[in-house]
Design an enzyme around this catalytic site. Structure first.
Site, short mmCIF file in Angstrom:
data_model
loop_
_atom_site.label_atom_id
_atom_site.label_comp_id
_atom_site.label_asym_id
_atom_site.label_seq_id
_atom_site.Cartn_x
_atom_site.Cartn_y
_atom_site.Cartn_z
N ASN A 9 0.68 -1.14 0.09
CA ASN A 9 0.15 -0.03 0.18
C ASN A 9 1.35 1.14 0.03
O ASN A 9 1.00 1.41 0.86
CB ASN A 9 -0.81 -0.19 0.98
CG ASN A 9 -2.37 0.85 1.38
OD1 ASN A 9 -1.71 2.28 0.68
ND2 ASN A 9 -2.51 1.20 2.44
N LYS A 11 0.16 3.96 0.01
CA LYS A 11 -0.06 5.84 0.73
C LYS A 11 -0.34 6.47 -0.33
O LYS A 11 -0.36 6.20 -1.72
CB LYS A 11 -0.05 6.13 1.94
CG LYS A 11 -0.52 4.12 2.40
CD LYS A 11 0.00 4.43 4.30
CE LYS A 11 -0.40 3.11 4.75
NZ LYS A 11 -0.01 2.78 6.22
N HIS A 96 -9.47 0.96 4.41
CA HIS A 96 -7.63 1.25 5.77
C HIS A 96 -7.78 1.75 7.21
O HIS A 96 -9.21 2.61 7.20
CB HIS A 96 -7.10 1.37 4.59
CG HIS A 96 -5.30 1.02 5.02
ND1 HIS A 96 -5.47 2.25 6.27
CD2 HIS A 96 -5.37 0.51 5.30
CE1 HIS A 96 -3.50 2.37 6.76
NE2 HIS A 96 -3.65 1.19 5.94
N GLU A 98 -6.98 4.08 7.64
CA GLU A 98 -6.56 6.38 7.90
C GLU A 98 -7.93 6.28 7.14
O GLU A 98 -8.14 7.69 7.12
CB GLU A 98 -5.33 6.00 6.58
CG GLU A 98 -4.34 5.80 7.65
CD GLU A 98 -3.53 4.93 6.82
OE1 GLU A 98 -1.98 5.00 7.65
OE2 GLU A 98 -2.90 5.30 5.60
N GLU A 168 -4.66 -5.50 10.29
CA GLU A 168 -4.05 -4.80 10.39
C GLU A 168 -4.12 -3.19 12.55
O GLU A 168 -5.37 -2.91 12.51
CB GLU A 168 -4.19 -2.81 9.93
CG GLU A 168 -5.69 -2.73 9.45
CD GLU A 168 -5.47 -1.81 8.37
OE1 GLU A 168 -5.09 -1.77 7.39
OE2 GLU A 168 -5.95 -0.91 8.52
N GLY A 174 2.96 2.74 11.01
CA GLY A 174 3.96 3.57 11.07
C GLY A 174 4.13 3.86 12.22
O GLY A 174 5.08 4.85 12.64
N SER A 214 3.21 -3.01 9.99
CA SER A 214 4.64 -3.01 10.58
C SER A 214 5.61 -4.43 10.33
O SER A 214 6.34 -4.89 10.47
CB SER A 214 5.17 -2.56 11.86
OG SER A 214 4.48 -0.77 11.80
#
Length: 252
Positions: A9, A11, A96, A98, A168, A174, A214
């Site tokens: 991904n 992003k 996702h 985010e 996730e 991150g 990660s």
């Protein structure tokens, strides 16, 4: 056998020249190395058609990072499942963390998107997972159960088998933090058991569940060796061929 997948991904990263260069590098790597998993990327939407041109023989799957819950219409800035189908995209990430955090997406939104993706022959990669606060409160199993049921349980058995799930843990995205292989395996097995309770073990055993927290070159092999982990949804490490290729080799 469940499909083994390493998906990157990207992003909101890379200008067009750098994106093209990385795609060409990735294609060269794929063509010159035997890989024991499927390789997918989700670049920014602006680069999807370029990706399809570069990966014209479908050596590498091309995914949108998101898609609309609407079929078409006055939804400025959105991309529909039909648009993705028209460029022969492989599928789309859906839900996702985010998108949930910054755009208020819910599991009900995800459910509608997943149905539209399936209707157009796209592979939905449904993302779920708990926050740090939920993990510390011991709510992680219930959170993931609720997310899975709301987003997926209106699907038929044949439909859900076409979905890929990406677990996730939000606290490990991150941040440099990573769930231990045992923590990740616990949730992956939990998700599979939830699906088995609804659709039967045979259906559950066909669904690929990826880990998205990660993953790095130095921990990929151990994570991928867990019995219910079928690959990874990779963020930052997907932006450098050296790192991404080593993660792919976690299946060697």
């Amino acid at each position: 056998m469940r499909r083994k997948i390493v998906a990157g991904n990207w992003k909101m990263n890379k200008n067009v020249i750098d994106a093209q260069q990385l795609m060409i590098q990735l294609l060269s790597y794929k063509n010159n190395n035997a890989t024991n998993c499927e390789v997918w990327i989700a670049p920014p939407s602006l680069y999807l058609m370029m990706a399809k041109d570069i990966f014209e023989k479908d050596e590498i799957g091309v995914f949108s990072q998101d898609m609309s819950e609407h079929e078409s219409g006055a939804y400025t800035g959105e991309i529909s499942a039909g648009m993705l189908e028209s460029i022969d995209a492989t599928g789309s990430l859906i839900g996702h963390s985010e998108r949930r955090q910054y755009h208020g997406e819910t599991d009900s939104h995800c459910n509608r998107k997943i149905k539209l993706a399936l209707d157009k022959g796209l592979i939905p990669v449904y993302c779920n997972g708990e926050t740090l606060e939920q993990r510390k409160a011991g709510q992680h199993l219930e959170v993931v159960k609720n997310q899975t049921e709301v987003a997926l349980f209106t699907l038929s058995a044949e439909e859900i088998k076409k979905v890929v799930i990406a677990y996730e843990p939000v606290w490990a995205i991150g941040t440099g933090e990573t769930a231990s292989p045992e923590q990740a395996q616990e949730i992956h097995a939990h998700i599979r058991s939830i699906i088995a309770a609804k659709y039967g073990q045979e259906v559950a055993d066909e669904i690929s569940i990826l880990y998205g927290g990660s993953v790095k070159p130095d921990n990929a092999k151990e994570i991928f060796s867990q019995p219910d982990i079928d690959g990874g949804l990779i963020g930052g490490a997907a932006l450098k061929l050296e790192d991404f290729s080593k993660i792919i080799e976690g299946f060697n």
